[in-house]
Design an enzyme around this catalytic site. Structure first.
Site, PDB file in Angstrom:
ATOM      1  N   ASP A  35      -7.879  -5.492  -0.090  1.00  0.00           N
ATOM      2  CA  ASP A  35      -8.333  -6.362  -1.193  1.00  0.00           C
ATOM      3  C   ASP A  35      -7.953  -7.813  -1.002  1.00  0.00           C
ATOM      4  OD1 ASP A  35      -7.476  -3.526  -2.946  1.00  0.00           O
ATOM      5  OD2 ASP A  35      -9.502  -4.338  -2.928  1.00  0.00           O
TER       6      ASP A  35
ATOM      7  N   HIS B  67       0.862  -1.194   0.000  1.00  0.00           N
ATOM      8  CA  HIS B  67       0.000   0.000   0.000  1.00  0.00           C
ATOM      9  C   HIS B  67       0.891   1.235   0.000  1.00  0.00           C
ATOM     10  CE1 HIS B  67      -3.160   2.812   1.127  1.00  0.00           C
ATOM     11  NE2 HIS B  67      -3.996   1.883   0.719  1.00  0.00           N
TER      12      HIS B  67
HETATM   13  C1  SDX Z   1      -6.133  -0.009  -2.955  1.00  0.00           C
HETATM   14  O1  SDX Z   1      -4.470   4.535  -2.098  1.00  0.00           O
HETATM   15  C2  SDX Z   1      -5.373   3.878  -1.496  1.00  0.00           C
HETATM   16  O2  SDX Z   1      -5.789   4.217  -0.418  1.00  0.00           O
HETATM   17  C3  SDX Z   1      -5.926   2.701  -2.244  1.00  0.00           C
HETATM   18  C4  SDX Z   1      -6.938   1.851  -1.491  1.00  0.00           C
HETATM   19  C5  SDX Z   1      -8.226   2.578  -1.258  1.00  0.00           C
HETATM   20  O3  SDX Z   1      -8.954   2.191  -0.346  1.00  0.00           O
HETATM   21  O4  SDX Z   1      -8.550   3.492  -2.071  1.00  0.00           O
HETATM   22  O5  SDX Z   1      -6.394   1.461  -0.250  1.00  0.00           O
HETATM   23  C6  SDX Z   1      -7.303   0.592  -2.288  1.00  0.00           C
HETATM   24  O6  SDX Z   1      -5.876   0.325  -4.069  1.00  0.00           O
HETATM   25  C7  SDX Z   1      -5.266  -0.969  -2.180  1.00  0.00           C
HETATM   26  C8  SDX Z   1      -4.038  -1.447  -3.008  1.00  0.00           C
HETATM   27  C9  SDX Z   1      -4.523  -2.553  -3.960  1.00  0.00           C
HETATM   28  N1  SDX Z   1      -3.466  -2.906  -4.913  1.00  0.00           N
HETATM   29  C10 SDX Z   1      -2.848  -4.081  -4.874  1.00  0.00           C
HETATM   30  O7  SDX Z   1      -3.013  -4.931  -3.999  1.00  0.00           O
HETATM   31  C11 SDX Z   1      -1.908  -4.325  -6.042  1.00  0.00           C
HETATM   32  C12 SDX Z   1      -0.557  -4.822  -5.523  1.00  0.00           C
HETATM   33  N2  SDX Z   1       0.096  -3.743  -4.775  1.00  0.00           N
HETATM   34  C13 SDX Z   1       1.030  -2.913  -5.503  1.00  0.00           C
HETATM   35  O8  SDX Z   1       0.828  -2.740  -6.846  1.00  0.00           O
HETATM   36  C14 SDX Z   1       1.552  -1.722  -4.706  1.00  0.00           C
HETATM   37  O9  SDX Z   1       1.833  -2.175  -3.445  1.00  0.00           O
HETATM   38  C15 SDX Z   1       0.691  -0.480  -4.617  1.00  0.00           C
HETATM   39  C16 SDX Z   1       0.293   0.018  -5.956  1.00  0.00           C
HETATM   40  C17 SDX Z   1      -0.520  -0.751  -3.790  1.00  0.00           C
HETATM   41  C18 SDX Z   1       1.539   0.591  -3.925  1.00  0.00           C
HETATM   42  O10 SDX Z   1       2.547   0.902  -4.781  1.00  0.00           O
HETATM   43  P1  SDX Z   1       3.649   2.018  -4.381  1.00  0.00           P
HETATM   44  O11 SDX Z   1       3.296   2.731  -3.156  1.00  0.00           O
HETATM   45  O12 SDX Z   1       3.928   2.831  -5.602  1.00  0.00           O
HETATM   46  O13 SDX Z   1       4.846   1.139  -3.954  1.00  0.00           O
HETATM   47  P2  SDX Z   1       5.995   0.725  -4.924  1.00  0.00           P
HETATM   48  O14 SDX Z   1       5.388   0.222  -6.186  1.00  0.00           O
HETATM   49  O15 SDX Z   1       6.958   1.848  -4.988  1.00  0.00           O
HETATM   50  O16 SDX Z   1       6.630  -0.536  -4.173  1.00  0.00           O
HETATM   51  C19 SDX Z   1       7.688  -0.339  -3.278  1.00  0.00           C
HETATM   52  C20 SDX Z   1       8.510  -1.633  -3.396  1.00  0.00           C
HETATM   53  C21 SDX Z   1       8.934  -1.943  -4.824  1.00  0.00           C
HETATM   54  O17 SDX Z   1      10.094  -2.730  -4.747  1.00  0.00           O
HETATM   55  P3  SDX Z   1      11.566  -1.978  -4.872  1.00  0.00           P
HETATM   56  O18 SDX Z   1      11.532  -1.173  -6.152  1.00  0.00           O
HETATM   57  O19 SDX Z   1      11.666  -1.103  -3.637  1.00  0.00           O
HETATM   58  O20 SDX Z   1      12.568  -3.107  -4.891  1.00  0.00           O
HETATM   59  O21 SDX Z   1       7.693  -2.747  -2.990  1.00  0.00           O
HETATM   60  C22 SDX Z   1       7.509  -3.612  -4.084  1.00  0.00           C
HETATM   61  C23 SDX Z   1       7.837  -2.837  -5.341  1.00  0.00           C
HETATM   62  O22 SDX Z   1       8.290  -3.701  -6.371  1.00  0.00           O
HETATM   63  N3  SDX Z   1       6.099  -4.021  -4.068  1.00  0.00           N
HETATM   64  C24 SDX Z   1       5.663  -5.262  -4.278  1.00  0.00           C
HETATM   65  C25 SDX Z   1       4.282  -5.197  -4.101  1.00  0.00           C
HETATM   66  N4  SDX Z   1       3.918  -3.945  -3.827  1.00  0.00           N
HETATM   67  C26 SDX Z   1       5.051  -3.220  -3.805  1.00  0.00           C
HETATM   68  N5  SDX Z   1       6.313  -6.416  -4.579  1.00  0.00           N
HETATM   69  C27 SDX Z   1       5.531  -7.511  -4.713  1.00  0.00           C
HETATM   70  N6  SDX Z   1       4.185  -7.534  -4.590  1.00  0.00           N
HETATM   71  C28 SDX Z   1       3.527  -6.395  -4.258  1.00  0.00           C
HETATM   72  N7  SDX Z   1       2.203  -6.416  -4.118  1.00  0.00           N
END
Ligand code: SDX
Length: 440
Positions: A368, A310
């Site tokens: 989710d 998140h």
């Molecule tokens: C919702 O914003 C909100 O409030 C949203 C929400 C709401 O109620 O409106 O809460 C609802 O959208 C919840 C999130 C649902 N999405 C998912 O479950 C999809 C999977 N999650 C990711 O795509 C991700 O975690 C996000 C999009 C939710 C957050 O992305 P960020 O904040 O841009 O984080 P990031 O992509 O910069 O990740 C930081 C690191 C990265 O690795 P490094 O580059 O540091 O090595 O964490 C890793 C990412 O690759 N990472 C994951 C991961 N999420 C982040 N690695 C594996 N699996 C994951 N799910």
């Protein structure tokens, strides 16, 4: 409560300029914020793709503390709201700033109930879609089309018009959502029934047919209402920010809600519940979990663990805790013992939360992760999961839209950019032009 400004300033030293004083603002909760609005007058602006460190507005509606896993709606903790109120009370709270008295709740519930029907001509709008259209595609279209039916009260500066629009949206989204489902399976639309609860009415419109009543199971009804509460609002997430940005141009509320639905559909946002269940089904067995954990860590692989991580929560999403408990309640009520997807989910969470990669990046299950299992157990098809998220989030979207329109110094949203394209160059006559390097 307005922001508390305690005269603290940040000093920005830019070579060639006198030190720039930037006010430091402080809300009633949350971190201090540097007000960078003065930078423009010095010929500078900030760069923050994804708005990771940028506040777009002031708001009184919801507060999240990502480190502590706190979520407040108008100051009330989400766990208390989810277990001690219902969705319509939360809608009243978000819209009016506090929970309703018993009389106010009864009056509000009655007003919503008498707006649940939709204009008969909306039924024919559905017929323009292929039967196998994704319900979110239908919802994007229908929500925007509502402005064609309610142009008699679209004066966005009239508080009464804004309130009636909020009531209509709260009341009609379940009806439209159920219609998108019924249309996709070729069954007749079921009209809402005024003697049912908000969640009970949605279940009725989803699963009843002209041949047979749908008997609402109170445990399922409560679980669905709780799912609506857990998805009601969440600060300036992507879809809410889309609604605010669309609304900042003066666009009508229905068009803004359509923008929110479109943004929510993405798998990184509200589409994650559908993507998460499909991922759990794809993993299939506990034995295959390590293979998918490795894929999630592999930077060359776009695969991510859906339902994990998140932007704000760097602790357990408080909604996921309530959702997990509700999941076990529903499976118990439905006497579902060996739910293979749940076994995979529980083991995936256990493994991920002990894995250094996820611990280091503070990746926890989010709202989710368990919701899809509950919806699947209730019999709601996977492609309807994000529609249910949109139904529930509509109150958050319209409340932020109203708050923005009530803001006296609200301005059109217009982010800047760092231009990295071609410097100025002259057009060559067609005959003298070389081939353009192919991009697509
Ligand atoms: C919702 O914003 C909100 O409030 C949203 C929400 C709401 O109620 O409106 O809460 C609802 O959208 C919840 C999130 C649902 N999405 C998912 O479950 C999809 C999977 N999650 C990711 O795509 C991700 O975690 C996000 C999009 C939710 C957050 O992305 P960020 O904040 O841009 O984080 P990031 O992509 O910069 O990740 C930081 C690191 C990265 O690795 P490094 O580059 O540091 O090595 O964490 C890793 C990412 O690759 N990472 C994951 C991961 N999420 C982040 N690695 C594996 N699996 C994951 N799910």
């Amino acid at each position: 409560m307005s922001e508390v400004t305690d005269k603290k300033v940040a000093i920005l030293n830019i070579p060639g300029l006198d030190p720039i004083e930037l006010p430091i603002l402080k809300g009633t909760e949350g971190p201090e914020v540097i007000d960078v609005r003065a930078l423009g007058s010095h010929g500078y602006f900030t760069y923050d793709p994804g708005f990771v460190s940028t506040a777009s507005c002031k708001s009184k509606i919801t507060f999240i503390d990502g480190e502590k896993g706190i979520l407040l709606h108008r100051g009330y903790p989400i766990a208390q709201l989810a277990t001690q109120t219902d969705y319509l009370q939360v809608c009243y709270l978000l819209l009016n700033g506090d929970l309703p008295s018993a009389d106010q709740y009864a009056a509000f519930k009655k007003r919503v109930t008498y707006h649940t029907m939709v204009h008969e001509q909306i039924n024919s709008l559905f017929k323009a879609f292929r039967r196998d259209s994704h319900p979110m595609a239908i919802m994007c279209g229908i929500a925007g089309a509502l402005s064609a039916f309610y142009h008699d009260n679209l004066d966005i500066y009239d508080p009464e018009h804004r309130e009636l629009t909020a009531l209509r949206l709260i009341a009609k989204m379940p009806t439209l959502a159920a219609m998108s489902y019924k249309y996709s399976i070729g069954q007749p639309f079921m009209s809402p029934k005024n003697d049912l609860s908000y969640a009970g009415n949605f279940l009725h419109m989803m699963f009843a047919t002209p041949c047979e009543e749908y008997v609402v199971n109170p445990v399922i009804e409560k679980a669905l209402d709780r799912i609506f509460i857990l998805h009601a609002d969440h600060e300036q997430n992507a879809s809410t920010s889309s609604v605010r940005l669309a609304g900042s141009s003066g666009a009508n509320p229905y068009a803004c809600i359509a923008a929110g639905i479109a943004s929510l559909w993405g798998p990184a946002h509200g589409g994650a519940n559908e993507a998460c269940l499909r991922m759990l089904e794809r993993i299939g067995t506990v034995e295959r979990i390590p293979e998918f954990i490795a894929k999630a860590k592999d930077k060359k692989d776009p695969f991510r663990l859906m339902g994990f991580g998140h932007r704000v929560y760097k602790n357990y999403d408080p909604r996921a805790t309530v959702m997990r408990d509700t999941c076990h309640e529903v499976l118990k009520e439905l006497n579902i013992k060996d739910h293979p997807i749940l076994d995979v989910a529980v083991e995936l969470e256990r493994i991920a939360r002990s894995d250094e990669y996820f611990i280091e990046r503070k990746l926890y299950p989010n709202v989710d992760f368990y919701s899809g299992i509950i919806l699947n157990a209730i019999g709601i098809p996977t492609n309807m999961f994000t529609v249910i998220f949109a139904l529930a989030r509509t109150i958050g979207w319209i409340t932020h839209w109203i708050e923005m329109n009530e803001e006296p110094d609200s301005r059109i949203g217009r982010p800047r950019q760092i231009y990295i394209g071609n410097p100025t160059r002259d057009v060559k006559p067609l005959a003298e032009r070389p081939d353009c390097p192919k991009k697509f």
